[in-house]
Write a protein that holds these residues in place. Structure first.
Motif, PDB file in Angstrom:
ATOM      1  N   VAL A  51       0.724  -1.143  -0.121  1.00  0.00           N
ATOM      2  CA  VAL A  51      -0.001  -0.101  -0.020  1.00  0.00           C
ATOM      3  C   VAL A  51       0.938   1.172  -0.138  1.00  0.00           C
ATOM      4  CG1 VAL A  51      -1.863   1.159   1.134  1.00  0.00           C
ATOM      5  CG2 VAL A  51      -1.686  -1.366   1.219  1.00  0.00           C
ATOM      6  N   VAL A  52       0.580   2.189  -1.045  1.00  0.00           N
ATOM      7  CA  VAL A  52       1.539   3.161  -1.062  1.00  0.00           C
ATOM      8  C   VAL A  52       0.574   4.533  -0.705  1.00  0.00           C
ATOM      9  CG1 VAL A  52       3.043   4.718  -2.439  1.00  0.00           C
ATOM     10  CG2 VAL A  52       2.655   2.004  -2.854  1.00  0.00           C
ATOM     11  N   ASP A  53       0.715   5.221   0.471  1.00  0.00           N
ATOM     12  CA  ASP A  53      -0.181   6.197   0.858  1.00  0.00           C
ATOM     13  C   ASP A  53       0.552   7.553   0.151  1.00  0.00           C
ATOM     14  OD1 ASP A  53      -2.241   7.352   2.716  1.00  0.00           O
ATOM     15  OD2 ASP A  53      -0.344   8.520   3.201  1.00  0.00           O
ATOM     16  N   ASP A  54      -0.156   8.178  -0.466  1.00  0.00           N
ATOM     17  CA  ASP A  54       0.118   9.400  -1.203  1.00  0.00           C
ATOM     18  C   ASP A  54      -0.161  10.765  -0.332  1.00  0.00           C
ATOM     19  OD1 ASP A  54       1.427  11.105  -3.058  1.00  0.00           O
ATOM     20  OD2 ASP A  54      -0.450  10.965  -4.621  1.00  0.00           O
ATOM     21  N   GLY A  55       0.283  10.784   0.916  1.00  0.00           N
ATOM     22  CA  GLY A  55       0.194  11.810   1.648  1.00  0.00           C
ATOM     23  C   GLY A  55      -1.345  12.027   2.215  1.00  0.00           C
ATOM     24  N   SER A  56      -1.903  10.865   2.652  1.00  0.00           N
ATOM     25  CA  SER A  56      -3.410  11.106   2.914  1.00  0.00           C
ATOM     26  C   SER A  56      -3.252  11.882   4.285  1.00  0.00           C
ATOM     27  CB  SER A  56      -3.856   9.911   3.410  1.00  0.00           C
ATOM     28  OG  SER A  56      -3.992   8.909   2.180  1.00  0.00           O
ATOM     29  N   ARG A  57      -4.428  12.809   4.544  1.00  0.00           N
ATOM     30  CA  ARG A  57      -4.921  13.639   5.475  1.00  0.00           C
ATOM     31  C   ARG A  57      -5.750  13.089   6.463  1.00  0.00           C
ATOM     32  NH1 ARG A  57      -4.328  17.063   1.070  1.00  0.00           N
ATOM     33  NH2 ARG A  57      -6.570  17.010   0.683  1.00  0.00           N
ATOM     34  N   ASP A  58      -6.223  12.042   6.048  1.00  0.00           N
ATOM     35  CA  ASP A  58      -7.243  11.106   7.151  1.00  0.00           C
ATOM     36  C   ASP A  58      -6.511  10.331   7.787  1.00  0.00           C
ATOM     37  OD1 ASP A  58      -6.998   9.247   5.032  1.00  0.00           O
ATOM     38  OD2 ASP A  58      -8.898   9.267   4.633  1.00  0.00           O
ATOM     39  N   THR A  59      -7.197   9.264   8.153  1.00  0.00           N
ATOM     40  CA  THR A  59      -6.918   8.053   9.275  1.00  0.00           C
ATOM     41  C   THR A  59      -6.293   6.752   8.507  1.00  0.00           C
ATOM     42  OG1 THR A  59      -9.158   7.295   9.671  1.00  0.00           O
ATOM     43  CG2 THR A  59      -8.094   8.933  11.278  1.00  0.00           C
ATOM     44  N   THR A  60      -6.157   7.119   7.125  1.00  0.00           N
ATOM     45  CA  THR A  60      -6.115   5.818   6.308  1.00  0.00           C
ATOM     46  C   THR A  60      -4.603   5.100   6.785  1.00  0.00           C
ATOM     47  OG1 THR A  60      -6.755   6.843   4.341  1.00  0.00           O
ATOM     48  CG2 THR A  60      -5.225   5.211   3.873  1.00  0.00           C
ATOM     49  N   VAL A  61      -3.369   5.826   6.919  1.00  0.00           N
ATOM     50  CA  VAL A  61      -2.105   5.247   7.617  1.00  0.00           C
ATOM     51  C   VAL A  61      -2.404   4.842   8.860  1.00  0.00           C
ATOM     52  CG1 VAL A  61      -0.021   5.757   8.357  1.00  0.00           C
ATOM     53  CG2 VAL A  61      -0.711   6.656   6.138  1.00  0.00           C
ATOM     54  N   ALA A  62      -3.267   5.431   9.872  1.00  0.00           N
ATOM     55  CA  ALA A  62      -3.356   5.037  11.044  1.00  0.00           C
ATOM     56  C   ALA A  62      -4.349   3.527  11.099  1.00  0.00           C
ATOM     57  CB  ALA A  62      -4.233   5.736  11.962  1.00  0.00           C
ATOM     58  N   LYS A  63      -5.040   3.626  10.173  1.00  0.00           N
ATOM     59  CA  LYS A  63      -5.710   2.032   9.879  1.00  0.00           C
ATOM     60  C   LYS A  63      -4.839   1.148   9.697  1.00  0.00           C
ATOM     61  CE  LYS A  63     -10.588   3.849   9.969  1.00  0.00           C
ATOM     62  NZ  LYS A  63     -11.772   4.015   9.386  1.00  0.00           N
TER      63      LYS A  63
END
Length: 323
Positions: A51-63
């Protein structure tokens, strides 16, 4: 049919890397990963999900980080938003599989097609890509824009970019390695997929509704991506204005000869102000337009010669585990 590939598929020995670019997908990420994992387990015993997170500002990474430990699940997190093209690039640079499957996390790309993708890979195709069977869910303006773009690319480039083909595709290892050798920083992935060549197979599919959230691809971002595609794969816009300049110069020369001849034969008339203004504005507009097109190419050259990294990682999780 590639016998060795087919045998590996039957024995579930193919190492599949799934590259999933995400941006603000907090509502979709967990159900999507659960569904994808179930599907992959029916296809192979060896897989990884990047999964490549493109600088999300929500809780995508935390989840993502809160999920139960899983050696097959890996996360790359950018320090800011670098764009989907770069997110795909990062995933391909970090994947280890025999094949890579690129797809979105919003459920618009049906996971049920992964088995068919793998089947065609076993038949000897090095790239299997999804083709949208229709664009009925989009506005007329967006559909018209997409159609014009693909037609234009077909006219001005020597590579064939299939219309309605996106990033949903399977890539063989040799294509992955070839793409990873391309040093471009301003990337148009659809063009690069076509540029590398190899044997390709199209699979039609129906785009589904997003499970939740909304797309981050507005008209301006699509227009910017289209401009990147045109300037990355064709120098024709520059050549057009060279030809236009030559034609206008020849017309001007012929008109100048005409004026000199008329003046010598009949004398001079009072010049007309409206005709002068029209000519000045016309040639001024032509010059500004040609300078603007030239500036687009120079800006992209400027970006490339600075040789900055294509992306900056803030998180790299799961890669220390041997999968």
């Amino acid at each position: 049919m590639d016998a060795s590939r087919d045998v590996r598929i039957q024995k579930k020995e193919v190492f599949i890397s799934c590259v999933i670019p995400v941006f603000n997908e907090e509502s979709n990420i967990n159900p999507f990963l659960d569904r994808l994992t179930e599907t992959l387990q029916t296809l192979t015993n060896h897989y990884e999900i990047i999964v490549v997170d493109d600088g999300s500002r929500d809780t995508t990474v935390a989840k993502m980080l809160a999920r139960s430990p899983d050696k097959s699940l890996k996360l790359l997190g950018f320090s800011r938003n670098f764009g989907k093209e770069i997110a795909l690039t990062a995933g391909l640079e970090h994947c280890s599989g025999d094949v890579a499957i690129l797809m979105d996390a919003d459920f618009q790309h049906p996971v049920e097609l992964l088995g068919e993708f793998l089947k065609h890979w076993g038949e000897g195709y090095d790239m299997v890509y999804g083709i949208r069977s229709n664009r009925d869910t989009e506005s007329r303006i967006r559909r018209a824009f997409a159609h014009v773009f693909y037609r234009l690319m077909a006219l001005i480039t020597r590579i064939h970019i299939p219309e309605n083909a996106g990033d949903f595709r399977l890539l063989d290892r040799k294509i992955i390695d070839t793409l990873n050798q391309i040093p471009e920083r301003t990337r148009f992935m659809k063009g690069l997929y076509a540029w590398v060549g190899f044997r390709k197979m199209a699979v039609p599919f129906t785009v589904r509704e997003r499970l939740a959230g909304r797309s981050g691809w507005g008209f301006m971002r699509l227009a910017e991506l289209a401009l990147t595609g045109i300037t990355s794969f064709s120098a024709l816009p520059l050549r057009v204005w060279g030809v236009a300049g030559f034609v206008i110069s020849m017309i001007s020369l012929i008109y100048a000869i005409y004026l000199v001849t008329v003046t010598l034969l009949y004398g001079t008339d009072l010049p007309g102000f409206p005709s002068i203004m029209v000519a000045v504005m016309f040639f001024g507009g032509i010059q500004l337009l040609s300078i603007g097109i030239l500036g687009e190419y120079i800006a992209r050259i400027f970006t490339e010669v600075k040789r900055r990294p294509k992306y900056v990682l803030d998180i790299k999780n799961g890669f220390e585990i041997d999968s």
